[in-house]
Design an enzyme around this catalytic site. Structure first.
Site, PDB file in Angstrom:
ATOM      1  N   VAL A   8      50.774  -5.932  23.517  1.00 32.33           N
ATOM      2  CA  VAL A   8      50.752  -6.182  24.953  1.00 32.33           C
ATOM      3  C   VAL A   8      50.338  -4.879  25.614  1.00 32.33           C
ATOM      4  O   VAL A   8      50.481  -3.800  25.032  1.00 32.33           O
ATOM      5  CB  VAL A   8      52.111  -6.685  25.504  1.00 32.33           C
ATOM      6  N   SER A   9      49.832  -4.968  26.832  1.00 37.28           N
ATOM      7  CA  SER A   9      49.255  -3.795  27.479  1.00 37.28           C
ATOM      8  C   SER A   9      50.267  -2.861  28.127  1.00 37.28           C
ATOM      9  O   SER A   9      50.015  -1.677  28.258  1.00 37.28           O
ATOM     10  CB  SER A   9      48.235  -4.242  28.533  1.00 37.28           C
TER      11      SER A   9
END
Length: 182
Positions: A8-9
């Site tokens: 995930v970012s």
């Protein structure tokens, strides 16, 4: 071994959905990362590559979790194949190098990517040749000889520090030392 990779970012986002999907897909080991896909240095991805062995399959929920750009994706797929492993995306069914069809599609896309790189290289070369034909050679302009001579005189006098010489002449430390070597 079936190896999962999820990302995930941001730290605020949760990896649970991806890890659940990868566990259901039979992943025996899952590498998890909370970092932007645009970041080149991804420690967990590197750990996964270090652990990757011939015959392993890297599984991702979707290709965007592995890479943000097509260029980077092909580089990572090439790295996976170099170890003798395969890649499988659960969302993009065509991205499965464990099947002949998936290998073919990646080979075609890799060929297109290489063709694009060759075109860029060719256009760059043609642009440089056109510039040279007009008298432009590119690169940095030569350093002013008067400034270099002044720097040499100041250096030989031993009355000035290197930083004082650089400040007075406006040349860089690298340029000064390169000139002194000659």
């Amino acid at each position: 071994m079936i190896i999962g990779y999820c990302r995930v970012s941001t730290h605020d986002q949760c990896l649970d959905r991806q890890t659940d999907i990868l566990t259901d897909a039979g992943c025996e080991r899952i590498y998890q990362e909370k970092i932007s896909g645009a970041t080149k240095e991804r420690p967990e991805l590197q750990r996964m590559f270090d652990a990757l062995r011939e015959g392993d399959t890297v599984v991702v929920t979707e290709l965007s979790r592995l890479s943000r750009t097509v260029k980077d994706l092909f580089s990572l797929v090439e790295q996976i194949h170099h170890t003798g492993a395969n890649l499988k995306s659960l969302k993009e069914n065509w991205a499965d190098t464990t099947t002949p069809q998936g290998k073919l599609l990646f080979a075609v896309f890799a060929g297109i990517s290489e063709f694009e790189r060759d075109l860029i290289r060719q256009r760059t070369k043609e642009g440089l040749e056109a510039a040279r034909a007009r008298g432009r050679n590119g690169g940095r302009p030569p350093t002013d000889a008067d400034k270099l001579n002044l720097a040499l005189k100041m250096y030989k006098s031993k009355e000035y520090s290197i930083s004082e010489i650089l400040k007075a002449t406006g040349i860089s430390k690298t340029t000064l030392y390169r000139f002194l070597k000659k």
